[in-house]
Design a protein around this motif. Structure first.
Motif, PDB file in Angstrom:
ATOM      1  N   CYS A  33       0.830  -1.221   0.000  1.00 52.54           N
ATOM      2  CA  CYS A  33       0.000   0.000   0.000  1.00 52.54           C
ATOM      3  C   CYS A  33       0.855   1.258   0.000  1.00 52.54           C
ATOM      4  O   CYS A  33       0.569   2.205  -0.738  1.00 52.54           O
ATOM      5  CB  CYS A  33      -0.940  -0.007   1.196  1.00 52.54           C
ATOM      6  N   ALA A  34       1.906   1.279   0.826  1.00 56.86           N
ATOM      7  CA  ALA A  34       2.783   2.458   0.853  1.00 56.86           C
ATOM      8  C   ALA A  34       3.490   2.619  -0.486  1.00 56.86           C
ATOM      9  O   ALA A  34       3.585   3.727  -1.022  1.00 56.86           O
ATOM     10  CB  ALA A  34       3.799   2.337   1.987  1.00 56.86           C
ATOM     11  N   GLY A  35       3.978   1.518  -1.049  1.00 57.67           N
ATOM     12  CA  GLY A  35       4.637   1.568  -2.361  1.00 57.67           C
ATOM     13  C   GLY A  35       3.664   1.970  -3.457  1.00 57.67           C
ATOM     14  O   GLY A  35       4.008   2.755  -4.347  1.00 57.67           O
ATOM     15  N   GLY A  36       2.442   1.441  -3.403  1.00 62.18           N
ATOM     16  CA  GLY A  36       1.426   1.803  -4.390  1.00 62.18           C
ATOM     17  C   GLY A  36       1.090   3.285  -4.329  1.00 62.18           C
ATOM     18  O   GLY A  36       0.983   3.957  -5.357  1.00 62.18           O
ATOM     19  N   THR A  37       0.944   3.805  -3.107  1.00 64.77           N
ATOM     20  CA  THR A  37       0.675   5.232  -2.946  1.00 64.77           C
ATOM     21  C   THR A  37       1.817   6.058  -3.516  1.00 64.77           C
ATOM     22  O   THR A  37       1.597   7.047  -4.221  1.00 64.77           O
ATOM     23  CB  THR A  37       0.462   5.582  -1.456  1.00 64.77           C
ATOM     24  N   LEU A  38       3.045   5.647  -3.231  1.00 60.88           N
ATOM     25  CA  LEU A  38       4.221   6.371  -3.723  1.00 60.88           C
ATOM     26  C   LEU A  38       4.248   6.389  -5.251  1.00 60.88           C
ATOM     27  O   LEU A  38       4.394   7.449  -5.867  1.00 60.88           O
ATOM     28  CB  LEU A  38       5.496   5.729  -3.170  1.00 60.88           C
TER      29      LEU A  38
END
Length: 162
Positions: A33-38
């Motif tokens: 999720c953090a990588g996707g948001t980034l």
């Protein structure tokens, strides 16, 4: 149009909760999720097409809000009784505070820079920080599980002699 971000966020909450039940790796999914948001926010900042930009904001809600059940899973599975009540209250307090502070800071950044895109750089930085903390969370969860496995049920951990 205004509800599309909420619909996208709801889809993320439902999808990642479902995925967590299937594979069980909530810390890995938090990283996703953090990588996707980034990635989505970097694509937003690189985009010059207004339709694509708005769509990417909605997709970022999928990842950003999709993280919520994963954090709840990590936190609540490690608390019970009074600690769970206090933990739940603390998490809710942080969420409510963020619901005020986030838009306020967004407006301050937008006003200070005169750019509508400038606040999204803060989201990119926050996603980077979140991604950097995922290995720390994973290590913490692994250590806790190792301690639980070392203590058999009904037996209390004994301090080791110095």
């Amino acid at each position: 149009m205004a509800g599309s971000g909420g619909i996208s966020g709801l889809a993320g909450v439902l999808f990642f909760a479902w995925l967590k039940r299937r594979i069980g790796r909530e810390v890995t999914l938090i990283g996703v999720c953090a990588g996707g948001t980034l990635v989505v926010m970097l694509a937003y900042l690189a985009s010059t097409n207004p339709v694509l930009s708005i769509s990417l904001i909605f997709v970022s809600s999928f990842f950003g809000l999709g993280t919520l059940p994963l954090f709840w899973s990590v936190a609540m599975s490690r608390m019970s009784g009074l600690m769970a009540a206090a933990g739940l209250a603390f998490i809710n307090m942080l969420g409510i505070t963020g619901g005020f502070v986030g838009p306020y800071v967004y407006g301050l950044i937008e006003q200070a820079t005169g750019s509508l895109r400038a606040p999204y750089y803060v989201i990119v930085v926050a996603a980077c920080i979140g991604l950097a903390f995922v290995p720390v969370l994973a290590l913490s969860v692994r250590r806790e599980r190792a301690r639980e496995d070392a203590v058999t049920p009904g037996e209390h951990a004994r301090p080791t002699p110095a």
